[in-house]
Enzyme design. Structure first.
Site, PDB file in Angstrom:
ATOM      1  N   HIS A   8       0.984  -5.407   9.809  1.00 23.04           N
ATOM      2  CA  HIS A   8       1.803  -4.885  10.335  1.00 23.04           C
ATOM      3  C   HIS A   8       2.739  -5.699  11.665  1.00 23.04           C
ATOM      4  CE1 HIS A   8       0.070  -1.663   7.816  1.00 23.04           C
ATOM      5  NE2 HIS A   8       1.200  -1.272   7.368  1.00 23.04           N
ATOM      6  N   GLY A  55       7.883  -5.941   5.628  1.00 22.16           N
ATOM      7  CA  GLY A  55       7.557  -4.860   4.264  1.00 22.16           C
ATOM      8  C   GLY A  55       8.487  -4.319   4.079  1.00 22.16           C
ATOM      9  N   ASP A  60       6.788  -5.378   0.435  1.00 24.93           N
ATOM     10  CA  ASP A  60       5.639  -5.436  -0.238  1.00 24.93           C
ATOM     11  C   ASP A  60       4.894  -4.742  -1.714  1.00 24.93           C
ATOM     12  OD1 ASP A  60       4.386  -5.534   2.111  1.00 24.93           O
ATOM     13  OD2 ASP A  60       4.610  -2.487   2.757  1.00 24.93           O
ATOM     14  N   ASP A  80      -2.735  -1.826  10.285  1.00 24.73           N
ATOM     15  CA  ASP A  80      -3.083  -1.016  11.329  1.00 24.73           C
ATOM     16  C   ASP A  80      -2.833  -0.088  11.116  1.00 24.73           C
ATOM     17  OD1 ASP A  80      -2.863  -0.209  13.836  1.00 24.73           O
ATOM     18  OD2 ASP A  80      -0.646  -0.255  14.403  1.00 24.73           O
ATOM     19  N   HIS A  87       6.912   3.045   6.251  1.00 22.94           N
ATOM     20  CA  HIS A  87       6.946   2.812   4.681  1.00 22.94           C
ATOM     21  C   HIS A  87       5.168   2.580   4.094  1.00 22.94           C
ATOM     22  CE1 HIS A  87       5.339  -1.287   6.869  1.00 22.94           C
ATOM     23  NE2 HIS A  87       4.514  -1.594   5.764  1.00 22.94           N
ATOM     24  N   ASP A  90       4.913   2.574   0.130  1.00 27.14           N
ATOM     25  CA  ASP A  90       5.244   1.026  -0.492  1.00 27.14           C
ATOM     26  C   ASP A  90       3.166   0.417   0.292  1.00 27.14           C
ATOM     27  OD1 ASP A  90       7.625   2.038  -1.225  1.00 27.14           O
ATOM     28  OD2 ASP A  90       8.258   0.154   1.021  1.00 27.14           O
ATOM     29  N   ARG A  96      -3.226   0.103  -4.539  1.00 28.56           N
ATOM     30  CA  ARG A  96      -3.387   1.084  -6.325  1.00 28.56           C
ATOM     31  C   ARG A  96      -3.293  -0.271  -7.020  1.00 28.56           C
ATOM     32  NH1 ARG A  96      -0.550   1.938  -9.815  1.00 28.56           N
ATOM     33  NH2 ARG A  96       1.087   2.631  -8.907  1.00 28.56           N
TER      34      ARG A  96
END
Length: 135
Positions: A8, A55, A60, A80, A87, A90, A96
């Site tokens: 980030h 991202g 991502d 962060d 996002h 995402d 996950r």
């Protein structure tokens, strides 16, 4: 090994410092990164990195697609946690997918250092075995 490097905005300098410190390990692997993070790392280290979109523009998700196809072996993602990310869904989906496909995921400098030393020692060779077996 295929290694993704993501950070980030407020963590990009940390990622660059990490890449500089561990260039000797990273240069032995195939590196992927989201847009700006990849550019900053390449400028600071000279490492060859395949860059995706930033991202928020889908980077991502591009890395997530590699995970889902068993083409990523480790993700180092300096997040962060104190700044809202536009996002965030995402980011959650990427994390996950790492859990679903048993991809080592470091989300801060402490865990990233443990993983990079493991990568250096060969602790992640089990990923190569799984790929050979087609799992």
């Amino acid at each position: 090994m295929n290694v993704a490097l993501i950070a980030h905005d407020k963590k990009k300098n940390d990622m660059v410092q990490f890449a500089v410190a561990y260039k000797y390990v990273l240069q032995k692997h195939t590196l992927f990164a989201t847009g700006t993070t990849g550019t900053k790392i390449m400028e600071a280290t000279g490492l060859k990195i395949q860059r995706f979109q930033s991202g928020p523009l889908g980077g991502d998700q591009e890395i997530g697609a590699m995970i889902a196809q068993n083409n990523m072996d480790m993700v180092i993602f300096f997040r962060d946690p104190l700044t809202a990310q536009p996002h965030e869904p995402d980011v959650s989906a990427l994390m996950r997918l790492c859990d679903v496909y048993a991809i080592p995921l470091a989300t801060n400098m402490g865990s990233a250092e443990l993983f990079i030393h493991g990568l250096e020692r060969g602790d992640l060779k089990w990923r190569s075995i799984l790929k050979q077996q087609g799992e």
